[in-house]
Structure formats: structure tokens, C-alpha cells
Design an enzyme around this catalytic site. Sequence first.
Site, PDB file in Angstrom:
ATOM      1  N   LYS A 176      -8.651 -14.374 -16.117  1.00  0.00           N
ATOM      2  CA  LYS A 176      -8.658 -14.792 -15.083  1.00  0.00           C
ATOM      3  C   LYS A 176      -7.759 -16.265 -15.277  1.00  0.00           C
ATOM      4  O   LYS A 176      -8.267 -17.316 -16.015  1.00  0.00           O
ATOM      5  CB  LYS A 176      -8.886 -15.174 -13.668  1.00  0.00           C
ATOM      6  N   ASP A 192      -6.802 -10.671 -16.919  1.00  0.00           N
ATOM      7  CA  ASP A 192      -6.611 -10.159 -15.706  1.00  0.00           C
ATOM      8  C   ASP A 192      -6.041 -10.251 -15.146  1.00  0.00           C
ATOM      9  O   ASP A 192      -4.819 -11.289 -15.241  1.00  0.00           O
ATOM     10  CB  ASP A 192      -8.095 -10.482 -14.589  1.00  0.00           C
ATOM     11  N   MET A 193      -5.399  -9.455 -13.842  1.00  0.00           N
ATOM     12  CA  MET A 193      -4.459  -9.251 -12.916  1.00  0.00           C
ATOM     13  C   MET A 193      -4.991  -9.931 -12.170  1.00  0.00           C
ATOM     14  O   MET A 193      -5.984  -9.852 -11.589  1.00  0.00           O
ATOM     15  CB  MET A 193      -3.161  -8.092 -13.345  1.00  0.00           C
ATOM     16  N   GLN A 240      -1.399  -3.294 -11.806  1.00  0.00           N
ATOM     17  CA  GLN A 240      -2.714  -2.172 -10.801  1.00  0.00           C
ATOM     18  C   GLN A 240      -1.292  -1.024 -10.588  1.00  0.00           C
ATOM     19  O   GLN A 240      -0.455  -1.811 -10.386  1.00  0.00           O
ATOM     20  CB  GLN A 240      -2.389  -3.768 -10.433  1.00  0.00           C
ATOM     21  N   ARG A 257      -4.791  -2.385 -19.384  1.00  0.00           N
ATOM     22  CA  ARG A 257      -6.507  -1.571 -18.696  1.00  0.00           C
ATOM     23  C   ARG A 257      -5.475  -1.345 -17.366  1.00  0.00           C
ATOM     24  O   ARG A 257      -4.509  -2.483 -17.210  1.00  0.00           O
ATOM     25  CB  ARG A 257      -7.341  -2.906 -18.568  1.00  0.00           C
ATOM     26  N   GLY A 285      -5.875  -1.282  -8.679  1.00  0.00           N
ATOM     27  CA  GLY A 285      -5.182  -3.301  -7.959  1.00  0.00           C
ATOM     28  C   GLY A 285      -6.498  -3.462  -6.681  1.00  0.00           C
ATOM     29  O   GLY A 285      -6.536  -2.888  -6.017  1.00  0.00           O
ATOM     30  N   LYS A 311      -3.507   4.741   0.354  1.00  0.00           N
ATOM     31  CA  LYS A 311      -4.581   5.158  -0.771  1.00  0.00           C
ATOM     32  C   LYS A 311      -4.420   6.889  -1.720  1.00  0.00           C
ATOM     33  O   LYS A 311      -4.208   6.332  -3.032  1.00  0.00           O
ATOM     34  CB  LYS A 311      -6.757   5.309  -0.691  1.00  0.00           C
ATOM     35  N   THR A 345     -11.509   3.025 -13.499  1.00  0.00           N
ATOM     36  CA  THR A 345     -11.961   3.484 -12.586  1.00  0.00           C
ATOM     37  C   THR A 345     -12.678   3.808 -11.586  1.00  0.00           C
ATOM     38  O   THR A 345     -13.464   3.938 -13.148  1.00  0.00           O
ATOM     39  CB  THR A 345     -10.746   4.640 -12.037  1.00  0.00           C
TER      40      THR A 345
HETATM   41  P1  FDA Z   1     -11.083   4.125  -5.909  1.00  0.00           P
HETATM   42  O1  FDA Z   1     -11.899   2.738  -4.778  1.00  0.00           O
HETATM   43  O2  FDA Z   1     -10.506   5.084  -5.061  1.00  0.00           O
HETATM   44  O3  FDA Z   1     -13.214   4.307  -5.660  1.00  0.00           O
HETATM   45  C1  FDA Z   1     -13.719   5.989  -6.016  1.00  0.00           C
HETATM   46  C2  FDA Z   1     -15.435   5.718  -5.709  1.00  0.00           C
HETATM   47  O4  FDA Z   1     -15.792   4.746  -7.062  1.00  0.00           O
HETATM   48  C3  FDA Z   1     -15.284   5.681  -4.498  1.00  0.00           C
HETATM   49  O5  FDA Z   1     -15.319   6.553  -3.809  1.00  0.00           O
HETATM   50  C4  FDA Z   1     -16.701   4.952  -5.106  1.00  0.00           C
HETATM   51  O6  FDA Z   1     -17.918   6.140  -5.168  1.00  0.00           O
HETATM   52  C5  FDA Z   1     -17.071   3.857  -6.609  1.00  0.00           C
HETATM   53  N1  FDA Z   1     -16.911   3.084  -6.003  1.00  0.00           N
HETATM   54  C6  FDA Z   1     -15.270   2.282  -6.170  1.00  0.00           C
HETATM   55  N2  FDA Z   1     -15.133   0.994  -5.739  1.00  0.00           N
HETATM   56  C7  FDA Z   1     -16.906   0.250  -5.747  1.00  0.00           C
HETATM   57  C8  FDA Z   1     -17.439  -0.719  -5.412  1.00  0.00           C
HETATM   58  N3  FDA Z   1     -16.670  -1.997  -5.433  1.00  0.00           N
HETATM   59  N4  FDA Z   1     -18.714  -0.566  -4.665  1.00  0.00           N
HETATM   60  C9  FDA Z   1     -19.018   0.247  -5.086  1.00  0.00           C
HETATM   61  N5  FDA Z   1     -19.243   2.194  -5.849  1.00  0.00           N
HETATM   62  C10 FDA Z   1     -17.150   2.039  -5.526  1.00  0.00           C
HETATM   63  N6  FDA Z   1      -8.219  -4.918  -9.902  1.00  0.00           N
HETATM   64  C11 FDA Z   1      -6.628  -5.799 -10.262  1.00  0.00           C
HETATM   65  O7  FDA Z   1      -6.296  -5.752  -9.449  1.00  0.00           O
HETATM   66  N7  FDA Z   1      -6.945  -6.419 -11.142  1.00  0.00           N
HETATM   67  C12 FDA Z   1      -7.772  -6.099 -12.573  1.00  0.00           C
HETATM   68  O8  FDA Z   1      -8.324  -7.403 -13.080  1.00  0.00           O
HETATM   69  C13 FDA Z   1      -8.895  -5.571 -11.863  1.00  0.00           C
HETATM   70  N8  FDA Z   1      -9.865  -5.481 -13.495  1.00  0.00           N
HETATM   71  C14 FDA Z   1     -10.769  -4.251 -13.317  1.00  0.00           C
HETATM   72  C15 FDA Z   1     -11.993  -4.263 -14.193  1.00  0.00           C
HETATM   73  C16 FDA Z   1     -11.896  -3.033 -14.200  1.00  0.00           C
HETATM   74  C17 FDA Z   1     -13.192  -3.419 -15.582  1.00  0.00           C
HETATM   75  C18 FDA Z   1     -12.457  -2.144 -13.321  1.00  0.00           C
HETATM   76  C19 FDA Z   1     -13.452  -1.271 -13.129  1.00  0.00           C
HETATM   77  C20 FDA Z   1     -11.583  -2.632 -11.978  1.00  0.00           C
HETATM   78  C21 FDA Z   1     -11.513  -3.666 -11.797  1.00  0.00           C
HETATM   79  N9  FDA Z   1     -10.011  -4.104 -11.338  1.00  0.00           N
HETATM   80  C22 FDA Z   1      -9.204  -5.383 -11.025  1.00  0.00           C
HETATM   81  C23 FDA Z   1     -10.589  -3.531  -9.345  1.00  0.00           C
HETATM   82  C24 FDA Z   1      -9.383  -1.789  -8.917  1.00  0.00           C
HETATM   83  O9  FDA Z   1      -8.671  -2.321  -9.299  1.00  0.00           O
HETATM   84  C25 FDA Z   1     -10.286  -1.512  -7.616  1.00  0.00           C
HETATM   85  O10 FDA Z   1     -10.109  -2.862  -7.088  1.00  0.00           O
HETATM   86  C26 FDA Z   1     -11.904  -1.027  -8.253  1.00  0.00           C
HETATM   87  O11 FDA Z   1     -11.802  -0.552  -9.408  1.00  0.00           O
HETATM   88  C27 FDA Z   1     -11.593   0.060  -7.300  1.00  0.00           C
HETATM   89  O12 FDA Z   1     -10.941   1.147  -7.635  1.00  0.00           O
HETATM   90  P2  FDA Z   1     -11.118   2.551  -8.221  1.00  0.00           P
HETATM   91  O13 FDA Z   1     -10.158   2.466  -9.267  1.00  0.00           O
HETATM   92  O14 FDA Z   1     -13.328   2.354  -8.292  1.00  0.00           O
HETATM   93  O15 FDA Z   1     -11.130   3.945  -7.139  1.00  0.00           O
END
Ligand code: FDA
Length: 317
Positions: free
Chosen positions: A108, A142-143, A173, A194, A198, A211, A236
Site C-alpha cells: 500500500k 494495492d488500491m 475498484q 487486479r 472495493g 451491491k 473475487t
Molecule cells: P462479495 O462481497 O460479493 O462476496 C462473494 C462471496 O464471497 C460472499 O458471499 C462470501 O461467501 C464470500 N466472501 C467475501 N468476502 C468474504 C470475507 N471477508 N470472508 C468470508 N467470506 C467472504 N479491495 C480494495 O479496495 N483494494 C484492494 O487493493 C483490494 N485487494 C484485494 C485483493 C484480493 C486478492 C481480494 C480477493 C480482494 C481484495 N480487495 C481489495 C477486497 C475487495 O474489494 C472486496 O472487498 C472483497 O474481495 C469481497 O468482495 P468479493 O469480490 O469477494 O464479493
Amino acid sequence: MAAREQLTAAVNGGLRRGIFAAADSRNVRRLVKRHGMRLGAGRFVAGETLDECIAVLRRLNDRGLWANTTLLGEGVADREQAAAVVHSYEEVIDRLAAEQLRANVALKLTHLGLSLGEDVAYENVEQLARRAAAHGQFLRIDMEQFAFVDATLRIYRRLREEAGLDNVGTVLQAYLYRTPEDLAGLLPLAPNLRLVKGAYLEPASVAYPEKADVDAAYRRLLEQMLAAGGYTAVATHDERLIEWTIRFAAENGIGHDRFEFQLLYGVRPQLQADLARRGFKVLVATPYGPEWYPYLMRRLGERPANLLFFVRHALRG
Ligand code: FDA
């Protein structure tokens, strides 16, 4: 949306805001920092030391997964602190190379001094990107919160265009209204991006509050990124988006060398293993370090049900 889904979304939305508000409370911070690791923070954080983290990265590699690691921390008070963070990251980069791990660093810019000045962060990240390049390693920026998006993209561009460093990538994001324009500006660089939904609590003036809108924006952006010439990290845990990516890539002749899946350490481990078994590159983002509190609170905010996990541990312990 069915009434039940609406109710769940409302409860989760309220809990999410509650978790972000509680995260700022000094008492909550003190309590969680004192007991958090014991109560289960270790599910999301690969320990407090580099040695502990290296052991976790090796286990992930042994299971056919790639990894990146982040020394947790955001914001530094002065240049000396930023220099200390740079020094720690040099150690991490050298260690990943020495241990021959399939892993890289994701960091970061606020941790490297972005709040002290854009040039401070630029010089620090350039130094680390050169060190990573010397080992043939990639480095991801990262963002963070909306206030840092412009500076982060400018720094990424400088690394690519001025410093000629091709081993760097950054993050977009989907929840931000501005992202389609940012993507259009970056595509001529054939970037390694990536895509995430967000993680920060942003106002409706800059980010979709619903969402369903974020999910739709994610898919639109993903389609553009995959169709363009760069490399896409589909970050994701959303299985519908993951399966959509797999179908879209197959239908459009997009090879496995043009994208990868990224998931967080401790989240959907079975899905991580299944995707790797199906022949996709899967990278697990695996942070470590003593400053794990804000990271943990964002993970709880994303999925308030994770609170139950902590409560269960507390009751057992
Ligand atoms: P969504 O929130 O819709 O979740 C889909 C499903 O995944 C949920 O139903 C649940 O089952 C599961 N899930 C999601 N999050 C979970 C958790 N914390 N614990 C348990 N289960 C969970 N953000 C950002 O702003 N800047 C960044 O640089 C990054 N970098 C980053 C790297 C990587 C590798 C990942 C996977 C994520 C990020 N993020 C991020 C975080 C991202 O913005 C987001 O908040 C999370 O990935 C949760 O969103 P999903 O895309 O998983 O979908």
C-alpha cells in the site's frame, strides 16, 4: 429482490456500517488487538512475523497455489518510518527469492509515505520495484481509499512510462463511478490489473451504494479487461463472477496465461483448491505483521457473518 434477500441485505448493510464505526473506537481496537489472534484473526493473517508468513506461503505453494504477501500497515508518521517499511519490504523480497517461493509482494502506498508526499511514495516504491525486478519478481500496488486513487494511478504510470518497469501492476475498484474512465486510460499500457469490488466505506457521491450495481460494474469492467491486451487478476470470491470469467475466456479464446484468480487467505479455501485443480492459476493474498487490526476489520465488514466465527472461537476459548 425477494423480501428475504432485501432484509438480509439491510441487516448486512447496517452491520457493515456498525463494524466500520466500531473499528474506529479506541476501546474496540484495544480489545481486539489484545485477544484477536487467539480469537481467530490467524484465519485471515499469516502470523505476526516474516518467518511465520514464509511457512504459510510454502504450504500454499505446496498445494499448487501462488501467493502474494503484504506487511500489514497503512500510513506512516514521517520519512524515517517510511524508510523502515521499505527496508522491511527489501527483506521480504530477498527472502521470497532465497526461499524460491512462487510469491510476490503487494503493498500500500500510504505505508510507503503517500500521505507525506507523492514523491516520497514514488521513490520508495520505485526502489522496491527495482529490487523485485532484479529477482524476476512482480510487485503489486494495492488500491486504497478514494482520496488516494489519483496519486496511485499517477505513480503506477510513472513506474511504467518513466522508469520503464514492467514488473508492476495495480488495482481497480469496481464500486467507483470513475473506474471505467481510469481503465480506458490505462489499457494502452497493456497493464497488469487486479480487479476488485472495493473494500472501503465510500460515499454514494463516488461509489455505488448497492451491491447489485457493484456486481454489474465488475462484470462490465472484467469483460473489457479480458478482451484487451493486458493481464487480469480476477480478485473475487464471487463464484458467479468466477464461473462467468471461465465461460467468457473459453468462448473468446482467451488463454489461461492472460488471467488468474486471486482470493484472500482464509476465505473460501476449498474454492481456491478447486480452481487450481481445474488448471487455473490461483493466487492467495496472504498478509502478515503486527499491524493486522484495520485489515481484519475490513474482512469483517465485507462479511458480517465472520463475526460469528470470532464469537464461536471466544466461546470455545
Ligand atoms: P462479495 O462481497 O460479493 O462476496 C462473494 C462471496 O464471497 C460472499 O458471499 C462470501 O461467501 C464470500 N466472501 C467475501 N468476502 C468474504 C470475507 N471477508 N470472508 C468470508 N467470506 C467472504 N479491495 C480494495 O479496495 N483494494 C484492494 O487493493 C483490494 N485487494 C484485494 C485483493 C484480493 C486478492 C481480494 C480477493 C480482494 C481484495 N480487495 C481489495 C477486497 C475487495 O474489494 C472486496 O472487498 C472483497 O474481495 C469481497 O468482495 P468479493 O469480490 O469477494 O464479493
